[in-house]
Design a protein around this motif. Structure first.
Motif, PDB file in Angstrom:
ATOM      1  N   VAL A 108     -17.319 -19.420  -2.129  1.00  0.00           N
ATOM      2  CA  VAL A 108     -17.494 -17.972  -2.006  1.00  0.00           C
ATOM      3  C   VAL A 108     -17.326 -17.303  -3.370  1.00  0.00           C
ATOM      4  O   VAL A 108     -18.155 -16.499  -3.798  1.00  0.00           O
ATOM      5  N   ALA A 109     -16.261 -17.655  -4.084  1.00  0.00           N
ATOM      6  CA  ALA A 109     -15.992 -17.046  -5.394  1.00  0.00           C
ATOM      7  C   ALA A 109     -17.067 -17.404  -6.416  1.00  0.00           C
ATOM      8  O   ALA A 109     -17.331 -16.635  -7.344  1.00  0.00           O
ATOM      9  N   GLY A 110     -17.714 -18.547  -6.239  1.00  0.00           N
ATOM     10  CA  GLY A 110     -18.762 -18.972  -7.165  1.00  0.00           C
ATOM     11  C   GLY A 110     -20.144 -18.448  -6.829  1.00  0.00           C
ATOM     12  O   GLY A 110     -21.087 -18.641  -7.598  1.00  0.00           O
ATOM     13  N   ASP A 111     -20.277 -17.774  -5.700  1.00  0.00           N
ATOM     14  CA  ASP A 111     -21.562 -17.199  -5.301  1.00  0.00           C
ATOM     15  C   ASP A 111     -21.934 -16.092  -6.277  1.00  0.00           C
ATOM     16  O   ASP A 111     -21.080 -15.293  -6.673  1.00  0.00           O
ATOM     17  N   ASP A 112     -23.173 -16.027  -6.687  1.00  0.00           N
ATOM     18  CA  ASP A 112     -23.569 -15.002  -7.661  1.00  0.00           C
ATOM     19  C   ASP A 112     -23.495 -13.587  -7.091  1.00  0.00           C
ATOM     20  O   ASP A 112     -23.577 -12.616  -7.840  1.00  0.00           O
ATOM     21  N   ARG A 113     -23.274 -13.447  -5.784  1.00  0.00           N
ATOM     22  CA  ARG A 113     -23.097 -12.117  -5.179  1.00  0.00           C
ATOM     23  C   ARG A 113     -21.625 -11.716  -5.094  1.00  0.00           C
ATOM     24  O   ARG A 113     -21.324 -10.603  -4.680  1.00  0.00           O
ATOM     25  N   PHE A 114     -20.699 -12.611  -5.467  1.00  0.00           N
ATOM     26  CA  PHE A 114     -19.265 -12.298  -5.404  1.00  0.00           C
ATOM     27  C   PHE A 114     -18.999 -11.105  -6.317  1.00  0.00           C
ATOM     28  O   PHE A 114     -19.291 -11.146  -7.514  1.00  0.00           O
ATOM     29  N   PRO A 115     -18.447 -10.011  -5.768  1.00  0.00           N
ATOM     30  CA  PRO A 115     -18.404  -8.749  -6.510  1.00  0.00           C
ATOM     31  C   PRO A 115     -17.199  -8.535  -7.421  1.00  0.00           C
ATOM     32  O   PRO A 115     -17.084  -7.467  -8.015  1.00  0.00           O
ATOM     33  N   PHE A 116     -16.298  -9.506  -7.563  1.00  0.00           N
ATOM     34  CA  PHE A 116     -15.061  -9.274  -8.311  1.00  0.00           C
ATOM     35  C   PHE A 116     -14.937 -10.198  -9.518  1.00  0.00           C
ATOM     36  O   PHE A 116     -15.447 -11.309  -9.521  1.00  0.00           O
ATOM     37  N   GLU A 117     -14.234  -9.709 -10.528  1.00  0.00           N
ATOM     38  CA  GLU A 117     -13.913 -10.493 -11.723  1.00  0.00           C
ATOM     39  C   GLU A 117     -12.435 -10.848 -11.674  1.00  0.00           C
ATOM     40  O   GLU A 117     -11.632 -10.089 -11.116  1.00  0.00           O
ATOM     41  N   THR A 118     -12.054 -11.946 -12.278  1.00  0.00           N
ATOM     42  CA  THR A 118     -10.650 -12.348 -12.353  1.00  0.00           C
ATOM     43  C   THR A 118      -9.837 -11.260 -13.040  1.00  0.00           C
ATOM     44  O   THR A 118     -10.239 -10.739 -14.084  1.00  0.00           O
ATOM     45  N   GLY A 119      -8.730 -10.866 -12.437  1.00  0.00           N
ATOM     46  CA  GLY A 119      -7.851  -9.850 -13.005  1.00  0.00           C
ATOM     47  C   GLY A 119      -8.219  -8.422 -12.644  1.00  0.00           C
ATOM     48  O   GLY A 119      -7.468  -7.496 -12.953  1.00  0.00           O
ATOM     49  N   GLU A 120      -9.334  -8.229 -11.992  1.00  0.00           N
ATOM     50  CA  GLU A 120      -9.781  -6.891 -11.612  1.00  0.00           C
ATOM     51  C   GLU A 120      -8.865  -6.303 -10.535  1.00  0.00           C
ATOM     52  O   GLU A 120      -8.452  -7.001  -9.613  1.00  0.00           O
ATOM     53  N   GLU A 121      -8.524  -5.028 -10.662  1.00  0.00           N
ATOM     54  CA  GLU A 121      -7.735  -4.357  -9.630  1.00  0.00           C
ATOM     55  C   GLU A 121      -8.636  -3.994  -8.467  1.00  0.00           C
ATOM     56  O   GLU A 121      -9.775  -3.577  -8.659  1.00  0.00           O
ATOM     57  N   VAL A 122      -8.114  -4.195  -7.259  1.00  0.00           N
ATOM     58  CA  VAL A 122      -8.873  -3.910  -6.041  1.00  0.00           C
ATOM     59  C   VAL A 122      -8.026  -3.078  -5.092  1.00  0.00           C
ATOM     60  O   VAL A 122      -6.812  -2.966  -5.252  1.00  0.00           O
ATOM     61  N   THR A 123      -8.669  -2.483  -4.110  1.00  0.00           N
ATOM     62  CA  THR A 123      -7.982  -1.764  -3.039  1.00  0.00           C
ATOM     63  C   THR A 123      -8.021  -2.643  -1.801  1.00  0.00           C
ATOM     64  O   THR A 123      -9.074  -3.163  -1.435  1.00  0.00           O
ATOM     65  N   VAL A 124      -6.856  -2.816  -1.169  1.00  0.00           N
ATOM     66  CA  VAL A 124      -6.753  -3.618   0.054  1.00  0.00           C
ATOM     67  C   VAL A 124      -6.331  -2.676   1.171  1.00  0.00           C
ATOM     68  O   VAL A 124      -5.339  -1.962   1.053  1.00  0.00           O
ATOM     69  N   SER A 125      -7.102  -2.663   2.268  1.00  0.00           N
ATOM     70  CA  SER A 125      -6.768  -1.801   3.393  1.00  0.00           C
ATOM     71  C   SER A 125      -6.940  -2.575   4.698  1.00  0.00           C
ATOM     72  O   SER A 125      -7.600  -3.613   4.742  1.00  0.00           O
ATOM     73  N   ILE A 126      -6.338  -2.063   5.757  1.00  0.00           N
ATOM     74  CA  ILE A 126      -6.454  -2.652   7.084  1.00  0.00           C
ATOM     75  C   ILE A 126      -7.449  -1.809   7.867  1.00  0.00           C
ATOM     76  O   ILE A 126      -7.363  -0.577   7.857  1.00  0.00           O
ATOM     77  N   ASP A 127      -8.405  -2.454   8.538  1.00  0.00           N
ATOM     78  CA  ASP A 127      -9.427  -1.689   9.269  1.00  0.00           C
ATOM     79  C   ASP A 127      -8.821  -0.994  10.485  1.00  0.00           C
ATOM     80  O   ASP A 127      -7.664  -1.189  10.825  1.00  0.00           O
ATOM     81  N   GLU A 128      -9.623  -0.185  11.122  1.00  0.00           N
ATOM     82  CA  GLU A 128      -9.177   0.672  12.233  1.00  0.00           C
ATOM     83  C   GLU A 128      -8.479  -0.067  13.363  1.00  0.00           C
ATOM     84  O   GLU A 128      -7.476   0.376  13.880  1.00  0.00           O
ATOM     85  N   ASP A 129      -9.018  -1.205  13.789  1.00  0.00           N
ATOM     86  CA  ASP A 129      -8.418  -1.904  14.929  1.00  0.00           C
ATOM     87  C   ASP A 129      -7.375  -2.946  14.520  1.00  0.00           C
ATOM     88  O   ASP A 129      -6.822  -3.635  15.367  1.00  0.00           O
TER      89      ASP A 129
END
Length: 57
Positions: A27-48
């Motif tokens: 998954v991480a090696g897929d060319d569509r993987f949208p994140f770079e190592t060390g990048e800050e991200v937002t983590v949230s829990i969905d509605e349900d």
């Protein structure tokens, strides 16, 4: 290219509240993987409460 794979939730020590999620190499090696190592991200829990969502900050 892999859009999904099996990861794992990891707790470093028994008393730690922080958890880490491993992302499979396919998954991480897929060319569509949208994140770079060390990048800050937002983590949230969905509605349900059945999923977490990780998005660019």
């Amino acid at each position: 290219m892999a859009r999904e794979g099996k990861g794992k939730v990891i707790q470093i020590s028994k008393g730690a509240r922080t958890r880490y999620v491993s992302i499979p190499a396919d998954v991480a090696g897929d060319d569509r993987f949208p994140f770079e190592t060390g990048e800050e991200v937002t983590v949230s829990i969905d509605e349900d409460g059945s999923r977490i969502v990780i998005s660019k900050k």
